[in-house]
Structures are given as C-alpha cells and as structure tokens.
Design a protein around this motif. Structure first.
Motif, mmCIF file in Angstrom:
data_model
loop_
_atom_site.group_PDB
_atom_site.id
_atom_site.type_symbol
_atom_site.label_atom_id
_atom_site.label_comp_id
_atom_site.label_asym_id
_atom_site.label_seq_id
_atom_site.Cartn_x
_atom_site.Cartn_y
_atom_site.Cartn_z
ATOM 1 N N ASP A 33 43.692 -3.168 -7.078
ATOM 2 C CA ASP A 33 42.431 -3.738 -6.606
ATOM 3 C C ASP A 33 41.302 -3.231 -7.502
ATOM 4 O O ASP A 33 41.277 -2.055 -7.870
ATOM 5 C CB ASP A 33 42.189 -3.305 -5.150
ATOM 6 N N ARG A 52 44.232 -18.063 0.694
ATOM 7 C CA ARG A 52 43.718 -17.933 2.065
ATOM 8 C C ARG A 52 43.378 -19.268 2.703
ATOM 9 O O ARG A 52 42.902 -19.316 3.842
ATOM 10 C CB ARG A 52 42.494 -17.005 2.059
ATOM 11 N N ARG A 78 53.581 -17.735 -0.839
ATOM 12 C CA ARG A 78 53.969 -18.149 -2.196
ATOM 13 C C ARG A 78 54.939 -19.326 -2.146
ATOM 14 O O ARG A 78 54.842 -20.274 -2.914
ATOM 15 C CB ARG A 78 54.592 -16.966 -2.956
ATOM 16 N N ARG A 109 47.724 -12.551 -8.977
ATOM 17 C CA ARG A 109 48.708 -11.894 -8.096
ATOM 18 C C ARG A 109 49.884 -12.815 -7.766
ATOM 19 O O ARG A 109 49.734 -14.006 -7.592
ATOM 20 C CB ARG A 109 48.105 -11.426 -6.773
ATOM 21 N N GLY A 154 53.341 -8.416 -3.945
ATOM 22 C CA GLY A 154 54.031 -8.368 -2.664
ATOM 23 C C GLY A 154 54.910 -7.139 -2.552
ATOM 24 O O GLY A 154 54.851 -6.392 -1.573
ATOM 25 N N PHE A 175 52.790 -3.520 -3.051
ATOM 26 C CA PHE A 175 51.992 -3.067 -1.899
ATOM 27 C C PHE A 175 52.880 -2.712 -0.711
ATOM 28 O O PHE A 175 52.647 -1.704 -0.040
ATOM 29 C CB PHE A 175 50.937 -4.119 -1.517
HETATM 30 P P1 TMP Z 1 43.143 -10.036 -3.280
HETATM 31 O O1 TMP Z 1 42.101 -8.953 -3.168
HETATM 32 O O2 TMP Z 1 43.634 -10.247 -4.668
HETATM 33 O O3 TMP Z 1 42.732 -11.301 -2.574
HETATM 34 O O4 TMP Z 1 44.427 -9.504 -2.494
HETATM 35 C C1 TMP Z 1 44.280 -9.054 -1.195
HETATM 36 C C2 TMP Z 1 45.115 -7.831 -0.929
HETATM 37 O O5 TMP Z 1 46.441 -8.195 -0.560
HETATM 38 C C3 TMP Z 1 45.225 -6.863 -2.098
HETATM 39 O O6 TMP Z 1 44.948 -5.553 -1.599
HETATM 40 C C4 TMP Z 1 46.677 -6.961 -2.510
HETATM 41 C C5 TMP Z 1 47.389 -7.375 -1.240
HETATM 42 N N1 TMP Z 1 48.620 -8.154 -1.423
HETATM 43 C C6 TMP Z 1 49.795 -7.738 -0.793
HETATM 44 O O7 TMP Z 1 49.818 -6.708 -0.133
HETATM 45 N N2 TMP Z 1 50.911 -8.499 -0.913
HETATM 46 C C7 TMP Z 1 50.924 -9.675 -1.626
HETATM 47 O O8 TMP Z 1 51.970 -10.344 -1.697
HETATM 48 C C8 TMP Z 1 49.700 -10.100 -2.274
HETATM 49 C C9 TMP Z 1 49.674 -11.382 -3.044
HETATM 50 C C10 TMP Z 1 48.583 -9.312 -2.140
#
Ligand code: TMP
Length: 212
Positions: free
Chosen positions: A18, A48, A79, A100, A105, A108
């Motif tokens: 991030d 989203r 996805r 991403r 996925g 995290f």
């Molecule tokens: P973003 O800030 O890029 O919109 O992503 C939102 C958050 O979600 C970011 O902290 C990463 C997390 N994330 C996951 O935990 N799993 C996933 O599969 C994806 C695509 C993002």
C-alpha cells in the motif's frame, strides 16, 4: 505495424505494498501506451463496482466483519467475475494494465497466517500475466507517503509481513522496479519494459493459466 490484426494485447500486473505508487503509475502507463499507439486499458482489483466488490469495500472500511477465509474467497471471486471480459479484451488486441491481482490476494491473506497453498488454490486458472511489475519500496518509506488512508491493512507491522509474503511469490514473470526514485523515472522505466512485452505478445506468445 501497430494495428496488426489477430495479435493479442499483453497482460501486465502491477503489484506492491500500500502507498508504493501503483495506482498513479498504472494510469500513467495506460496513457503512455495509448499515446504511442498501443491500445491499453486499466483494470483494478478489488473492483469495487460489482456486488462482490461492494462487500469487499465495506470490509476494507471496517463497516463489516468477515472471517479471513471468507474475505479471501471474495477477493478471488472478484477476479473470476472479470476473467472472460479480460480475455476478450486481450484477444481483441488491448493491453491490460492491472492494478493488483492474485499476488495481492495471496500476499495479504498469507500475511494473516493462512496457508499459502490454500490461498493460491482459488486463483488457479485465472489468466497468467505476461509480466508482473513489483514496485519495490520499504514498508517504512511507504508509511511516510502522505500517511496511510485508514483502511484495514494500512499498518506498518502488517505491511512488513505482506512484503515478506510477496517475496515468496516471485517467479520468472516478475520484474522488480525500484519505486524510491522520482515518479518520472519510475514511469519511464516501466514504459520501456512494458513496450517490450507488448511487442512480444503481438508476435504470438500465447496466454496461459495462473499457477497450474
Ligand atoms: P487497493 O488499496 O489497491 O484498492 O486495495 C485494497 C486493499 O485490499 C489493499 O490493502 C490490498 C488488499 N487486497 C487483498 O487483501 N487481497 C486482494 O486480493 C486484493 C486485490 C487486495
């Protein structure tokens, strides 16, 4: 010939912690490719805008609570619901820059302690990227950039674990980009690398499936 018929676009994924600069670099990349005459579109995960994406968004804003495995599967489903659209765009010659993907996925969720193979399983069979650009920045430095936005995962200790999980996922499709440089330097570097891949894919490299 930039409008070579029957040739596909490249699938390029941008990954990183991030606040590493992914989102602005992804948009710049799309603009740069378009300006050079290579059609490109931006995708972003989580997306989203779908029903599943709204569930994810509410989880990230801490408006809802979900068990770790449940949210993991929702990210993956988000996805899968875009897979056929992505494939048809690629086949029609459009290069996709994806902010991403499955690596986020797994990185995290496994940083929370879930088993890595369990985490990878639901994403197996998604389109495999031709290229993954990992924007490399230290978790400390990322945390100083404009402050974290207050979403669920934007905490230094957790991001350190995510950085370690990302390392395990690196494969031959990855290139590490030093994201500590100026925005313009990073932009130029990414554009040059991606142009190479766009040309390779136009010359008939076939699409493959992730982690199979
Ligand atoms: P973003 O800030 O890029 O919109 O992503 C939102 C958050 O979600 C970011 O902290 C990463 C997390 N994330 C996951 O935990 N799993 C996933 O599969 C994806 C695509 C993002």
């Amino acid at each position: 010939d930039k409008s070579k018929s029957g040739s596909r676009g490249a699938l390029v994924v941008i990954e990183g912690l991030d606040r590493c600069g992914k989102t602005s670099q992804s948009s710049r990349l799309v603009k740069n490719l378009d300006e050079l005459g290579y059609p490109a579109e931006l995708f972003r995960f989580p997306d989203r805008n779908t029903v599943i994406g709204q569930m994810i968004s509410s989880y990230l804003n801490s408006d809802s609570q979900l068990d770790d495995r449940t949210i993991h599967l929702l990210f993956s489903a988000n996805r899968w619901e875009k897979r056929s659209l992505m494939e048809s765009k690629l086949q029609s010659g459009i290069t996709l820059i994806v902010d991403r993907y499955a690596y986020s996925g797994v990185a995290f969720s496994s940083a929370k302690g879930l088993d890595i193979e369990w985490c990878k399983a639901p994403d197996m069979g998604l389109l495999a990227p031709d290229l993954v650009l990992y924007l490399d920045i230290s978790p400390e430095k990322a945390s100083e950039r404009g402050g974290y936005g207050g979403e669920r995962y934007e905490q230094l200790e957790f991001q350190k674990k995510v950085a370690q999980s990302y390392q395990v996922l690196q494969d031959a499709s990855w290139k590490i980009i030093d994201a500590n440089r100026t925005v313009e330097d990073v932009e130029e570097h990414m554009r040059d690398i991606v142009l190479d891949y766009v040309k390779t894919c136009r010359n008939g490299k076939s699409l493959s499936q992730l982690w199979l």
